[in-house]
Design an enzyme around this catalytic site. Structure first.
Site, PDB file in Angstrom:
ATOM      1  N   GLY A  17       0.820  -1.213   0.000  1.00  0.00           N
ATOM      2  CA  GLY A  17       0.000   0.000   0.000  1.00  0.00           C
ATOM      3  C   GLY A  17       0.849   1.255   0.000  1.00  0.00           C
ATOM      4  N   ALA A  18       2.031   1.174  -0.634  1.00  0.00           N
ATOM      5  CA  ALA A  18       2.997   2.267  -0.548  1.00  0.00           C
ATOM      6  C   ALA A  18       2.726   3.421  -1.498  1.00  0.00           C
ATOM      7  CB  ALA A  18       4.402   1.720  -0.802  1.00  0.00           C
ATOM      8  N   SER A  20       0.111   5.455  -1.636  1.00  0.00           N
ATOM      9  CA  SER A  20      -0.639   6.596  -1.106  1.00  0.00           C
ATOM     10  C   SER A  20      -0.841   6.431   0.393  1.00  0.00           C
ATOM     11  CB  SER A  20      -2.014   6.730  -1.797  1.00  0.00           C
ATOM     12  OG  SER A  20      -2.850   5.641  -1.450  1.00  0.00           O
ATOM     13  N   GLY A  21      -1.316   7.503   1.007  1.00  0.00           N
ATOM     14  CA  GLY A  21      -1.725   7.449   2.408  1.00  0.00           C
ATOM     15  C   GLY A  21      -0.627   7.055   3.377  1.00  0.00           C
ATOM     16  N   ILE A  22      -0.990   6.247   4.361  1.00  0.00           N
ATOM     17  CA  ILE A  22      -0.070   5.842   5.423  1.00  0.00           C
ATOM     18  C   ILE A  22       1.136   5.114   4.848  1.00  0.00           C
ATOM     19  CG2 ILE A  22       0.184   4.325   7.433  1.00  0.00           C
ATOM     20  CD1 ILE A  22      -2.714   5.048   8.166  1.00  0.00           C
ATOM     21  N   GLY A  23       0.915   4.251   3.864  1.00  0.00           N
ATOM     22  CA  GLY A  23       2.026   3.513   3.282  1.00  0.00           C
ATOM     23  C   GLY A  23       3.048   4.415   2.631  1.00  0.00           C
ATOM     24  N   SER A 147      -7.303  -0.364  12.343  1.00  0.00           N
ATOM     25  CA  SER A 147      -8.076   0.872  12.374  1.00  0.00           C
ATOM     26  C   SER A 147      -8.729   0.963  13.740  1.00  0.00           C
ATOM     27  CB  SER A 147      -9.158   0.852  11.281  1.00  0.00           C
ATOM     28  OG  SER A 147     -10.101   1.892  11.471  1.00  0.00           O
ATOM     29  N   TYR A 160     -15.945  -2.604   5.801  1.00  0.00           N
ATOM     30  CA  TYR A 160     -14.605  -2.169   6.211  1.00  0.00           C
ATOM     31  C   TYR A 160     -14.392  -2.483   7.686  1.00  0.00           C
ATOM     32  CZ  TYR A 160     -10.602   0.951   6.960  1.00  0.00           C
ATOM     33  OH  TYR A 160      -9.369   1.467   7.281  1.00  0.00           O
TER      34      TYR A 160
END
Length: 205
Positions: A17-18, A20-23, A147, A160
């Site tokens: 998941g690199a 976007s976002g946290i990744g 989460s 989710y």
């Protein structure tokens, strides 16, 4: 068993998941501290842009490689692990950060979409963990991104929530099993609240 982790600057870190976002931010921060990072997500172009950015910043080490893959595809994710070992010699930390979501009532969201959320958010974690553990048996860290919804549920994101509850159960059970086997692997579940990411824009509605 006491787990002794290497300093970040000495680590090889695989991040799913690199793109976007946290990744993405995790990759940037790890590289800035000198880690060698292996990046994966489905978006080849975004990964290339991030890897080029890291490599261009030679003052911080600038060591990054990437390979596009769907975390729900075990063969593809194994190729990511193989590439990390080929490029950097080993894996010290594995971060399961890939995630997707869909907004809608549980009775309205198609089963196809609900399954897609589980394929990425739950099975991606399971597959990534199973691939990572043999590489970490002599010492390392497995980090799963859960989460705050791993502990409670909210409307309109039911699937989710369900997937993140499953990630928590899987991670907690895995941690106990690895402790029982005296394997020096730190297993961590991170449960963020709302983070400034493209999550709402990327989620299906």
């Amino acid at each position: 068993m006491t787990v002794r982790l290497k300093p970040i600057k000495e680590q090889v870190i695989v991040i799913t998941g690199a793109s976007s976002g946290i990744g993405l931010v995790t990759a940037r921060m790890a590289a800035k501290r000198g880690a060698r990072v292996m990046l994966t997500a489905r978006n080849h172009d975004a990964l290339k842009q991030l890897a080029d950015e890291i490599v261009a910043n030679e003052s911080n080490g600038g060591m990054a490689a990437f390979l596009a893959a769907d975390v729900a595809d075990e063969a593809a994710l194994r190729r990511v692990a193989d590439e990390a070992v080929s490029r950097f010699g080993r894996i010290d930390t594995w971060v399961n950060g890939a995630g997707v979501s869909v907004y809608g009532r549980l009775t309205d969201v198609s089963l196809e979409d609900q399954r897609r959320v589980f394929e990425t958010n739950f099975w991606g974690v399971v597959i990534g963990s199973r691939i990572a553990i043999p590489h970490l048996r002599t010492g390392g860290a497995l980090i799963n991104i859960g989460s705050v919804l791993s502990d409670r549920a909210v409307p309109l994101q039911g699937v989710y929530c369900a997937a993140k509850h499953a990630v928590k159960g899987f991670t907690d059970s895995l941690r106990m099993e690895l402790e029982h086997d005296d394997l020096p692997i730190a297993v961590t579940l991170i449960k963020p609240y709302s983070i400034d990411t493209p999550y709402p824009e990327h989620a299906k509605n």
